[in-house]
Design a protein around this motif. Structure first.
Motif, PDB file in Angstrom:
ATOM      1  N   SER A 603     -35.118  -7.709  17.607  1.00 54.85           N
ATOM      2  CA  SER A 603     -33.657  -7.636  17.727  1.00 54.85           C
ATOM      3  C   SER A 603     -33.182  -6.190  17.702  1.00 54.85           C
ATOM      4  O   SER A 603     -32.323  -5.783  18.504  1.00 54.85           O
ATOM      5  N   PHE A 604     -33.736  -5.414  16.793  1.00 54.09           N
ATOM      6  CA  PHE A 604     -33.349  -4.003  16.720  1.00 54.09           C
ATOM      7  C   PHE A 604     -33.788  -3.255  17.980  1.00 54.09           C
ATOM      8  O   PHE A 604     -33.044  -2.428  18.515  1.00 54.09           O
ATOM      9  N   ALA A 605     -35.001  -3.541  18.470  1.00 53.42           N
ATOM     10  CA  ALA A 605     -35.494  -2.881  19.681  1.00 53.42           C
ATOM     11  C   ALA A 605     -34.612  -3.208  20.882  1.00 53.42           C
ATOM     12  O   ALA A 605     -34.278  -2.325  21.684  1.00 53.42           O
ATOM     13  N   THR A 606     -34.220  -4.468  21.014  1.00 53.85           N
ATOM     14  CA  THR A 606     -33.363  -4.871  22.137  1.00 53.85           C
ATOM     15  C   THR A 606     -32.021  -4.167  22.088  1.00 53.85           C
ATOM     16  O   THR A 606     -31.523  -3.676  23.109  1.00 53.85           O
ATOM     17  N   THR A 607     -31.422  -4.101  20.905  1.00 57.45           N
ATOM     18  CA  THR A 607     -30.128  -3.423  20.764  1.00 57.45           C
ATOM     19  C   THR A 607     -30.267  -1.932  21.050  1.00 57.45           C
ATOM     20  O   THR A 607     -29.391  -1.323  21.675  1.00 57.45           O
ATOM     21  N   SER A 608     -31.371  -1.341  20.615  1.00 57.36           N
ATOM     22  CA  SER A 608     -31.597   0.084  20.830  1.00 57.36           C
ATOM     23  C   SER A 608     -31.747   0.414  22.308  1.00 57.36           C
ATOM     24  O   SER A 608     -31.172   1.386  22.807  1.00 57.36           O
ATOM     25  N   THR A 609     -32.531  -0.386  23.032  1.00 52.27           N
ATOM     26  CA  THR A 609     -32.692  -0.130  24.469  1.00 52.27           C
ATOM     27  C   THR A 609     -31.390  -0.383  25.213  1.00 52.27           C
ATOM     28  O   THR A 609     -31.051   0.335  26.159  1.00 52.27           O
ATOM     29  N   PHE A 610     -30.653  -1.394  24.785  1.00 47.90           N
ATOM     30  CA  PHE A 610     -29.371  -1.720  25.416  1.00 47.90           C
ATOM     31  C   PHE A 610     -28.381  -0.570  25.254  1.00 47.90           C
ATOM     32  O   PHE A 610     -27.601  -0.274  26.163  1.00 47.90           O
ATOM     33  N   ALA A 611     -28.437   0.098  24.111  1.00 49.85           N
ATOM     34  CA  ALA A 611     -27.503   1.200  23.837  1.00 49.85           C
ATOM     35  C   ALA A 611     -27.917   2.502  24.500  1.00 49.85           C
ATOM     36  O   ALA A 611     -27.166   3.478  24.468  1.00 49.85           O
ATOM     37  N   SER A 612     -29.102   2.548  25.113  1.00 49.67           N
ATOM     38  CA  SER A 612     -29.620   3.809  25.641  1.00 49.67           C
ATOM     39  C   SER A 612     -29.051   4.190  27.002  1.00 49.67           C
ATOM     40  O   SER A 612     -29.282   5.295  27.483  1.00 49.67           O
ATOM     41  N   GLY A 613     -28.318   3.295  27.634  1.00 47.83           N
ATOM     42  CA  GLY A 613     -27.802   3.653  28.958  1.00 47.83           C
ATOM     43  C   GLY A 613     -27.026   2.506  29.574  1.00 47.83           C
ATOM     44  O   GLY A 613     -26.648   1.565  28.876  1.00 47.83           O
ATOM     45  N   PRO A 614     -26.799   2.595  30.864  1.00 54.05           N
ATOM     46  CA  PRO A 614     -27.273   3.628  31.783  1.00 54.05           C
ATOM     47  C   PRO A 614     -26.484   4.936  31.652  1.00 54.05           C
ATOM     48  O   PRO A 614     -25.312   4.913  31.295  1.00 54.05           O
ATOM     49  N   ILE A 615     -27.162   6.035  31.939  1.00 51.44           N
ATOM     50  CA  ILE A 615     -26.517   7.343  31.971  1.00 51.44           C
ATOM     51  C   ILE A 615     -26.477   7.759  33.437  1.00 51.44           C
ATOM     52  O   ILE A 615     -27.494   8.177  33.993  1.00 51.44           O
ATOM     53  N   LEU A 616     -25.357   7.606  34.065  1.00 49.59           N
ATOM     54  CA  LEU A 616     -25.276   7.804  35.509  1.00 49.59           C
ATOM     55  C   LEU A 616     -23.861   8.159  35.910  1.00 49.59           C
ATOM     56  O   LEU A 616     -22.897   7.601  35.386  1.00 49.59           O
ATOM     57  N   ASP A 617     -23.760   9.098  36.852  1.00 48.72           N
ATOM     58  CA  ASP A 617     -22.453   9.452  37.392  1.00 48.72           C
ATOM     59  C   ASP A 617     -21.909   8.288  38.213  1.00 48.72           C
ATOM     60  O   ASP A 617     -22.616   7.304  38.452  1.00 48.72           O
ATOM     61  N   ARG A 618     -20.676   8.394  38.688  1.00 48.83           N
ATOM     62  CA  ARG A 618     -20.083   7.288  39.441  1.00 48.83           C
ATOM     63  C   ARG A 618     -18.954   7.780  40.319  1.00 48.83           C
ATOM     64  O   ARG A 618     -18.464   8.900  40.163  1.00 48.83           O
TER      65      ARG A 618
END
Length: 745
Positions: A603-618
């Motif tokens: 659960s912690f790993a899923t939340t951590s990866t979910f919070a990591s991005g996406p980091i992208l212009d638009r």
């Protein structure tokens, strides 16, 4: 007999009848809601026509037959409907004909009418209680999360949705994840758990299409531009018919029409035609269809397909459900499920091919094999990477099935040699097509050792990467390309969480891989492991031993993440199986404690990866409105010149229907535009008359548009620009627009 013949005659005539109705709708002969009802009828008839084919080849659970039939029908019409625009152009007549062709499958009659039914076996891992209050809390929190996304919805410039979505949303995701995993290891019936998984999947993939008002990413605008161009009825170069001179290309000394090897066109055509067709039949804008097309299919189809695949990997129902969940833990499966781009669309279709071949490997079902082979042939007109992956998977499956029958010692050597040869396929194709190339310096032992160290650093997050916000980063498969978390939630900000979690997950996957080699794992697991080795070797060679664009390798993220997630589950299964046997004071260690610890970690790993991005212009909403304004002003010009940042020019490409690409400046490989970039960057600091004249000279245009924003300039630069060009002709939000010619500067 007469009734039977009449029925088959009707089924034979049905595609022609539907084709006529499609033509009437597409040609807008009858206005009003007629087209919408035709679309609904078309999808219903198509779903029913696929039913027997699905039962006979994939044999899913009874409850899943119609959803799977619907999905396969959609993929089939996208492939066949895309063929005319690959070789010719978009025409209503050919569109109606090719979209109706899959309905002939209604003539197929299955001899295996009964679908396979899974038995709800009791599992020793069903050790947790799932009270009704927990389920009520789940749906309430899911609704709350969507509300938080709607509140954070923005058309402004943001690099990540977590800049605008309330931090509490990630706490909600953490609790939702715990509830779903808790339910998986409870006595709850599998269909109930699958409902929770589907709702959870929607929640996890909705954050991009809801938060980004106006869309996400750059490729989106290029595809919309191509779709608008196709709607004009013009031939999309390269083509086989309609060209004044057929474009040719020489590959490995052989000259062929370029359209046969234009992988980008054949890869994109299925998505283009499906987006265009939905737009034509519903009246929803291309932008609106693109925003939700893949997200609305992905969130439920990914759950059903992976669950069906899990039946060949695990006997235990709880571990099947756990394997169905785990791919969502990986960042690529979170982000690509929320955007409409061809690689994500192709990945969904690849899951059906994986399903068919694992079924063949497991039980030797010939009809599954034929399904897989036909899917490979059709894959030539789908995403080119998954066409290659399907060939690799088919070869491995056929070898693995053959080995399982003979069980001779030489078979291991045959398998190893096959893996090495297949791993060379993607790098060699990149070399042949000039996408990447081998260099002596990179192939040296020192460089290979450095490449191994770099690869280890990337997948474990031991090192950070340079991230320019120009593409969805590759390299880790679990996290976004940035090493540092972007969340505003304090417990996720510790910079070493990605390192710790990556080491645990990849370490557990390695244990799973080793367990497959050591134990008597079934043939499906061996096939999965061999395929992951091929993908990993291909990726490593392309990324660390070759130089260039790595066009195919950089799109392997989804597939590698999927198979790593499978082996992670097998690693957990092996570890938990061993730990549950440990005795403490003559008592077996409680399974419940092991499950609770695993749920907490995942659960912690899923939340951590979910919070990591996406980091992208638009492309912001103001930039797209500005692009539409510019197109209205200069659409009658013979030559075009627009000086602007790269991203708003993607909006202009879409607004102009691919008429203005890169602002009219020269475009080189991989969309490089050094002249335009240098002029814009210098204008953003020291605007001069000479720079504007350079822009006119580079584009050979009579007048030019200059578009910039407050985030690129300051008050001094704005004042100096106004001294040269006068006040902006138009300001939309923070976007300034000037139009000038040779006589005004």
């Amino acid at each position: 007999m007469k009734s039977c013949r009449d029925s088959r005659l009707f089924l034979f005539l049905l595609p022609f009848i539907v084709g006529v109705f499609l033509y009437i709708s597409l040609a807008e002969i009858i206005s009003g809601p007629f087209s919408f009802f035709v679309l609904i009828g078309f999808l219903i008839i198509g779903t029913l026509s696929m039913r027997d084919v699905v039962c006979d080849t994939l044999n899913p659970e009874k409850l899943f037959i119609l959803p799977i039939s619907f999905a396969l029908f959609v993929f089939l019409i996208s492939i066949l409907g895309g063929i005319p625009i690959i070789f010719y152009r978009l025409e209503i007549v050919t569109e109606s004909i090719f979209l109706s062709l899959p309905l002939f499958l209604g003539l197929y009659r299955s001899k295996r009418i009964r679908p396979l039914r899974s038995v709800q076996n009791k599992s020793k891992w069903s050790v947790l209680r799932a009270p009704k209050k927990m389920l009520i809390a789940f749906f309430a929190l899911a609704f709350l999360f969507i509300v938080l996304l709607l509140i954070g919805k923005t058309g402004a410039h943001v690099l990540t949705p977590w800049n605008v979505v309330h931090p509490f949303a990630l706490w909600v995701v953490l609790i939702l994840t715990i509830i779903v995993l808790w339910s998986i290891f409870s006595p709850m019936k599998r269909h109930g758990v699958l409902v929770l998984l589907i709702v959870y999947s929607f929640v996890l993939h909705a954050y991009i299409p809801i938060t980004y008002d106006g869309g996400f990413g750059g490729d989106r605008w290029r595809h919309i531009a191509s779709e608008k161009y196709l709607l004009t009825g013009e031939v999309y170069t390269p083509s086989l018919i309609g060209e004044k001179e057929i474009p040719l290309k020489t590959i490995a000394g052989v000259t062929v029409p370029e359209v046969f090897i234009a992988g980008n066109k054949s890869s994109y055509a299925p998505q283009w035609i499906l987006t265009i067709f939905t737009h034509q039949m519903t009246g929803i804008s291309l932008e609106g269809v693109d925003q939700w097309l893949v997200p609305l299919v992905w969130f439920w189809l990914i759950i059903l397909c992976v669950y069906e695949i899990s039946r060949f990997l695990f006997q235990d129902q709880r571990w099947r459900l756990f394997l169905t969940f785990i791919p969502i833990t990986f960042f690529p499966y979170q982000v690509y499920g929320g955007i409409t781009i061809p690689v994500g669309f192709g990945q969904l279709s690849f899951l059906f091919i994986l399903w068919a071949w694992l079924r063949y490997v497991s039980i030797g079902d010939k009809k599954s094999k034929y399904f897989g082979l036909i899917a490979i042939l059709l894959g030539y007109f789908h995403y080119i990477l998954h066409f290659l992956l399907s060939i690799i998977l088919a070869i491995l499956a056929l070898i693995q099935r053959s080995i399982s029958k003979r069980k001779k010692s030489i078979d291991a050597i045959i398998l190893i040699v096959s893996i090495v040869l297949l791993a060379a396929l993607i790098p060699l194709l990149e070399q042949v097509f000039g996408l990447s190339w081998f260099t002596e310096s990179l192939a040296s032992p020192e460089s290979i050792f450095q490449g191994l160290a770099d690869a280890f650093g990337r997948i474990t997050n031991l090192v950070g990467y340079t991230h320019y916000g120009s593409h969805i980063g590759q390299g880790n498969f679990l996290y976004e390309a940035s090493r540092l978390p972007t969340s505003r939630v304090s417990f996720l900000r510790w910079p070493y969480w990605p390192l710790a979690i990556s080491l645990i997950i990849y370490g557990t996957s390695a244990i799973g891989f080793w367990s497959v080699l050591r134990k008597k794992a079934n043939e499906a697991w061996r096939c999965v492991s061999a395929f992951l080795v091929v993908l990993s070797l291909s990726y490593f060679v392309s990324w660390f031993v070759m130089d260039g664009y790595r066009t195919l390798a950089r799109r392997l993220d989804l597939s590698i993440a999927l198979f790593v997630s499978f082996l992670f589950v097998y690693g957990c299964y092996s570890i938990m199986g061993q730990m549950s046997k440990i005795t403490v004071v003559n008592k077996v260690a409680p399974s419940k404690m092991l499950i609770v610890l695993m749920i907490a970690g995942v659960s912690f790993a899923t939340t951590s990866t979910f919070a990591s991005g996406p980091i992208l212009d638009r492309v912001t909403k103001s930039e797209y409105l500005a692009s539409q304004y510019i197109w209205e002003k200069i659409q009658n010009d013979t030559e075009y010149c627009v000086v602007a940042n790269t991203w708003p020019l993607l909006g202009l490409e879409a607004a102009s229907g691919r008429t203005i690409i890169g602002g009219g400046f020269p475009v080189y490989k991989e969309y490089a535009q050094p002249e335009r970039v240098k002029i814009f960057e210098t204008l953003s600091k020291y605007p001069t008359q000479e720079l504007f004249l350079q822009a006119l000279s580079a584009t050979e245009a009579q007048r030019c548009v200059y578009m910039t924003e407050f985030r690129f300039i300051n008050s001094r630069v704005l004042a100096e620009t106004e001294n040269l060009l006068g006040p902006p002709e138009k300001q939309i939000g923070e976007v300034f627009i000037w139009i000038y010619d040779r006589f005004t500067i």
